[in-house]
Design a protein around this motif. Structure first.
Motif, mmCIF file in Angstrom:
data_model
loop_
_atom_site.group_PDB
_atom_site.id
_atom_site.type_symbol
_atom_site.label_atom_id
_atom_site.label_comp_id
_atom_site.label_asym_id
_atom_site.label_seq_id
_atom_site.Cartn_x
_atom_site.Cartn_y
_atom_site.Cartn_z
ATOM 1 N N ASN A 127 -3.123 -10.797 33.410
ATOM 2 C CA ASN A 127 -1.789 -10.313 33.756
ATOM 3 C C ASN A 127 -1.969 -8.856 34.153
ATOM 4 N N THR A 129 0.205 -6.577 34.846
ATOM 5 C CA THR A 129 1.238 -5.644 34.368
ATOM 6 C C THR A 129 1.551 -5.984 32.910
ATOM 7 N N HIS A 131 4.533 -6.963 32.108
ATOM 8 C CA HIS A 131 5.708 -7.824 32.203
ATOM 9 C C HIS A 131 5.280 -9.278 32.021
ATOM 10 N N SER A 160 7.475 -15.578 31.452
ATOM 11 C CA SER A 160 7.964 -14.505 32.322
ATOM 12 C C SER A 160 8.616 -13.396 31.534
ATOM 13 N N GLY A 161 8.495 -12.194 32.084
ATOM 14 C CA GLY A 161 9.163 -11.035 31.508
ATOM 15 C C GLY A 161 10.415 -10.697 32.298
ATOM 16 N N ALA A 162 10.949 -9.516 32.053
ATOM 17 C CA ALA A 162 12.175 -9.077 32.717
ATOM 18 C C ALA A 162 11.940 -8.723 34.180
ATOM 19 N N LYS A 163 10.695 -8.389 34.527
ATOM 20 C CA LYS A 163 10.366 -7.990 35.894
ATOM 21 C C LYS A 163 9.244 -8.876 36.425
ATOM 22 N N PRO A 164 9.105 -8.933 37.750
ATOM 23 C CA PRO A 164 7.997 -9.698 38.336
ATOM 24 C C PRO A 164 6.646 -9.114 37.919
ATOM 25 N N THR A 165 5.627 -9.939 38.000
ATOM 26 C CA THR A 165 4.274 -9.491 37.677
ATOM 27 C C THR A 165 3.279 -10.118 38.646
ATOM 28 N N THR A 166 2.061 -9.684 38.555
ATOM 29 C CA THR A 166 0.971 -10.243 39.352
ATOM 30 C C THR A 166 -0.079 -10.789 38.397
ATOM 31 N N ASP A 180 1.882 -13.400 42.890
ATOM 32 C CA ASP A 180 3.051 -12.733 42.323
ATOM 33 C C ASP A 180 3.918 -13.768 41.627
ATOM 34 N N LYS A 182 7.588 -14.280 39.678
ATOM 35 C CA LYS A 182 8.914 -13.685 39.460
ATOM 36 C C LYS A 182 9.506 -14.124 38.156
#
Length: 182
Positions: A127, A129, A131, A160-166, A180, A182
Motif C-alpha cells: 500500500n 499510502t 489510506h 478502503s480508507g477515506a481517500k484513494p490509494t495506490t 489506483d 478508490k
C-alpha cells in the motif's frame, strides 16, 4: 489427441452435491440434467463433457431435490486451447467483494492476453499510502502481502480508507506495477 480436438470433444466437469439431481449450464446453455447415483464414481455420476470455448466461460449448476429450493452455484473459467506464451506483463485489477472490501488481483499475462499458468514467482503487494489497509499476515491466499503466484495468479484483500490509494505489485522480475484504488 491434440489440444484442438480435445477442446471440441469437451473436458470432464464433475459436480459434487447432495441433491438428487443437477443441471449444468455453459454460458447460459443447458448441458442436461442428471440424477445422482451414490454408487457411481466420480461425483455420483454427475459428470458432463463440457465444450469450453477459448477465453471466459461461465458454468452454472442447479441442484434439485423434491419439495425443496434449488441449490445454485456459478463459477467463471478462463479456458486456453493450446499453450500460453512467456510472461509479457503483470495485469492488476480490482473487484468489490460482498463484505465491502476490495480484492486486488495480479495475473501473469502473455502477449496474446492468456494467463501464464506455470508462472509461480513470489509476489509482494504494498500500500503506497496510509489510506486503507491490506489484509495481511493471515496465512491465506487472499490474506498475505507476500505470496507465491499460483497458476499465474495472486490476490490480496484490501480495506478502503477515506481517500484513494495506490497499490504496488512486484516480484523478483517485475519492479513495480501499480493500480489506483478508490
Amino acid at each position: 489427441m491434440d489440444t484442438q480436438e480435445w477442446a471440441k470433444e469437451g473436458r470432464d466437469v464433475s459436480v459434487y452435491c447432495n441433491t438428487q439431481s443437477a443441471e449444468l449450464f455453459l454460458n447460459g446453455n443447458s448441458l442436461g440434467e442428471k440424477k445422482r447415483n451414490a454408487t457411481t464414481f466420480p461425483a455420483g455420476g454427475l459428470v458432463w463433457k463440457v465444450p469450453f470455448k477459448q477465453g471466459d466461460n461461465i458454468l452454472n449448476v442447479v441442484g434439485r431435490t423434491p419439495n425443496a429450493e434449488d441449490a445454485k452455484h456459478q463459477i467463471s473459467v478462463n479456458y486456453l486451447i493450446g499453450e500460453h506464451g512467456k510472461v509479457d506483463k503483470i495485469a492488476l485489477s480490482v473487484k468489490k467483494l460482498a463484505n465491502g472490501n476490495q480484492l486486488i488481483e495480479a495475473q501473469a499475462i502473455d502477449e496474446k492476453g492468456n494467463r501464464v499458468l506455470d508462472y509461480n514467482k513470489r509476489s509482494y503487494f504494498f500500500n503506497m499510502t496510509s489510506h486503507g489497509k491490506l489484509i495481511e499476515n493471515q496465512g491465506t491466499p487472499t490474506g498475505s502481502s507476500i505470496i507465491e503466484m499460483a497458476s499465474g495468479y495472486a490476490a490480496i484483500e484490501f480495506v478502503s480508507g477515506a481517500k484513494p490509494t495506490t497499490i504496488e505489485y512486484r516480484n523478483q522480475n517485475v519492479k513495480g506495477v501499480y493500480i489506483d484504488v478508490k
